[in-house]
Design a protein around this motif. Structure first.
Motif, short mmCIF file in Angstrom:
data_model
loop_
_atom_site.label_atom_id
_atom_site.label_comp_id
_atom_site.label_asym_id
_atom_site.label_seq_id
_atom_site.Cartn_x
_atom_site.Cartn_y
_atom_site.Cartn_z
N GLY A 1 8.70 4.68 0.71
CA GLY A 1 9.39 4.20 -0.48
C GLY A 1 8.45 3.63 -1.52
O GLY A 1 8.80 3.57 -2.71
N ASN A 2 7.24 3.20 -1.10
CA ASN A 2 6.28 2.66 -2.06
C ASN A 2 5.81 3.73 -3.05
O ASN A 2 5.52 3.43 -4.21
CB ASN A 2 5.07 2.07 -1.32
CG ASN A 2 5.42 0.77 -0.61
OD1 ASN A 2 6.51 0.22 -0.83
ND2 ASN A 2 4.54 0.28 0.23
N TYR A 3 5.74 4.96 -2.58
CA TYR A 3 5.40 6.07 -3.49
C TYR A 3 6.43 6.17 -4.61
O TYR A 3 6.10 6.28 -5.79
CB TYR A 3 5.36 7.39 -2.72
CG TYR A 3 4.03 7.73 -2.10
CD1 TYR A 3 2.98 8.21 -2.89
CD2 TYR A 3 3.83 7.61 -0.74
CE1 TYR A 3 1.76 8.54 -2.31
CE2 TYR A 3 2.62 7.93 -0.15
CZ TYR A 3 1.57 8.40 -0.95
OH TYR A 3 0.37 8.73 -0.38
N LEU A 4 7.70 6.12 -4.20
CA LEU A 4 8.79 6.26 -5.18
C LEU A 4 8.79 5.10 -6.16
O LEU A 4 9.01 5.30 -7.36
CB LEU A 4 10.13 6.34 -4.45
CG LEU A 4 10.32 7.55 -3.52
CD1 LEU A 4 11.67 7.48 -2.81
CD2 LEU A 4 10.18 8.84 -4.31
N THR B 1 0.86 -1.18 0.00
CA THR B 1 0.00 0.00 0.00
C THR B 1 0.89 1.23 0.00
O THR B 1 2.04 1.18 0.45
CB THR B 1 -0.93 0.06 1.24
OG1 THR B 1 -0.13 0.13 2.42
CG2 THR B 1 -1.85 -1.15 1.29
N LEU B 2 0.37 2.32 -0.49
CA LEU B 2 1.16 3.55 -0.53
C LEU B 2 1.45 4.07 0.87
O LEU B 2 2.49 4.69 1.10
CB LEU B 2 0.41 4.61 -1.34
CG LEU B 2 0.26 4.33 -2.85
CD1 LEU B 2 -0.58 5.41 -3.50
CD2 LEU B 2 1.63 4.24 -3.51
#
Length: 485
Positions: A145-148, A139-140
């Protein structure tokens, strides 16, 4: 749990979406024939005509779609990253092996065909993004780091396509931000994007007018920043007191600046004083944040700093654009009126659409399109042909078909049992929304002319095949949803 005793895929596919797809491509053939018709009475099916060539592309596209439907749906998820990697390599080498076509090196010539890898990379990027979100507990909000990782998946193809000098195709990938928003991205990020666009437009449009010795664009942006600071302070503090004090302080200081710089006539450094007023507002918000232990009040401070920094970088960024791109933006924003140059296409397109009236002039009876006043009227400006010959009624039907397709795809997305299918469906919807809005906005003069085709309707094999693949892979994934329980 997967059930392998699933019925035939052709009984499970979403037929309403297939019907909408077929209706749009059929309208596209007739519109392309009307746009390219030159009184020679050539058959609509002739391969010497653009309409005949489009029919051939559609036929091959339907064969490709059937192959997709007969493919095991697990292939698309299993090999998503591999497909993505292959398309990235293809995008990387394209500028070195593609011929120069109108200043762009983005088309690969394969025998009698020319294909644009950027259109097929949309499919690969959608599959890769879907697989990323389908990962275990991805999930964001779980990790910054998941956003990136998610953003990098579509930023990389954007950079590679920009290297081909294809700005329009590259911008289409930014539509995937809508997918991130659906999956939990903060609305603040979406607001930041809209705010940045507003700052860019204002800063570019009002550069020549001066107010208190400051370029009008800069002055307007700074006022907008002050109002935004007050509104965000109210939202994040849940109290009207801070917002009221900010607005009162800003108004008083601006009044003093106007009196001293206007009626009194003192030669004041207006830009520096305006920035000082904003800094004073940031200091006040920071003080209230510490006093009330409201860390979220740092958001309006950061917003103000970034907005001012972005404002001063707008002119630098604008100068990096190609001269013809700068010219198109100036024409769209009303800074310049170049009816014989950059504004010619849009002006002729608006004349064609306006002349169609309510019911249109009739099929093959358009004068603007028949006399070829509108360049590229069978590709990027195909909508003006519909507006002239079918009028408001025909234009409304086309818009309704696209809205029906978008809503149907969103409905399919929401019924998916797994994130992979849902994310992929929203990627498809995002691409169509972007192309639909920008193309029609471009034709009626609301957006710059950036070479964005109308999905499935404009002439072109690469675009048609790209959207056909997007839709038929979605149909295949959706047909298999009942295999999971």
């Amino acid at each position: 749990m997967r059930n392998d005793n699933s019925p035939s895929v052709f009984r499970q596919i979403d037929w309403p979406l297939v019907v909408i797809y077929l209706l749009i491509v059929a309208v596209g053939v007739f519109s392309i024939y009307a746009a390219s018709y030159d009184f020679d009475e050539a058959s609509i099916f002739s391969f010497d005509e653009f309409s005949g060539k489009q029919i051939r592309w559609i036929g091959l596209g339907l064969v490709l779609g059937c192959v997709v439907l007969l493919t095991d749906y697990r292939v698309f998820e299993t090999y998503a990253y591999l497909i993505y990697g292959i398309l990235l390599v293809l995008l990387l080498v394209t500028p070195f092996i593609a011929p120069d076509i109108k200043g762009s090196r983005s088309w690969l010539v394969i025998g009698p065909m020319s294909l644009q890898p950027a259109e097929f990379a949309k499919v690969a990027t959608a599959l890769a993004l879907a697989k990323l979100f389908n990962g275990y507990n991805f999930t964001l909000k779980a990790h910054p780091g998941n956003y990136l990782r998610a953003i990098a998946l579509f930023v990389v193809p954007i950079l590679l396509i920009l290297n081909q000098n294809e700005t329009g195709s590259a911008l289409a990938y930014t539509a995937l931000v809508l997918v991130l928003y659906r999956e939990g991205m903060s609305g603040l990020i979406l607001f930041a994007g809209v705010f940045a666009v507003a700052v860019f437009v204002i800063a570019v449009k009002y550069t020549e007018e001066l107010f208190l010795g400051i370029p009008g664009g800069e002055f307007t942006v700074m006022i907008l920043v002050m109002l935004t600071m007050a509104i965000m302070s109210f939202i994040y503090s849940r109290t009207i007191e801070i917002a009221r004090n900010l607005l009162g302080g800003f108004a008083a200081l601006l009044l003093i600046l106007w009196i001293l710089g206007g009626p009194v006539g003192l030669n004041l450094p207006g830009r520096a004083i305006m920035i000082a007023i904003i800094i004073a507002g940031c200091i006040y918000i920071g003080f209230e944040a510490l006093k009330r232990h409201l860390h979220r009040l740092s958001v309006p401070i950061v917003t103000a700093i970034l907005a001012i920094g972005f404002m001063f970088s707008v002119n630098i960024a604008f100068d990096q654009l190609q001269p013809h791109q700068q010219q198109r933006i100036r024409v769209v924003l009303g800074i310049e009126e170049d009816l014989r140059g950059a504004g010619y296409n849009v002006n002729q397109s608006k004349i064609a659409i306006g002349s169609g009236g309510f019911f249109g002039k009739g099929f093959l009876n358009g004068t603007q399109t028949k006399l070829k006043y509108v360049p590229e009227q069978h590709t990027d400006f195909i909508f003006c042909t519909i507006g002239e010959e079918e009028g408001f009624v025909g234009s409304f039907i086309i818009i309704a078909l696209y809205l029906a397709m978008i809503l149907r795809i969103i409905s399919i997305a929401e019924r998916q049992p797994r994130p992979f299918g849902r994310i992929y469906a929203y990627c498809v919807a995002s691409y169509i929304i972007f192309h639909f809005c920008v193309n029609i906005g471009m034709v009626i003069g609301l957006c710059p002319v950036i070479g964005i085709p109308l999905p499935l309707l404009s002439y072109g094999g690469s675009s048609l095949w790209g959207f056909t693949l997007l839709i038929f892979i979605l149909l295949r994934i959706d047909a298999a949803r009942k295999s999971y329980s």
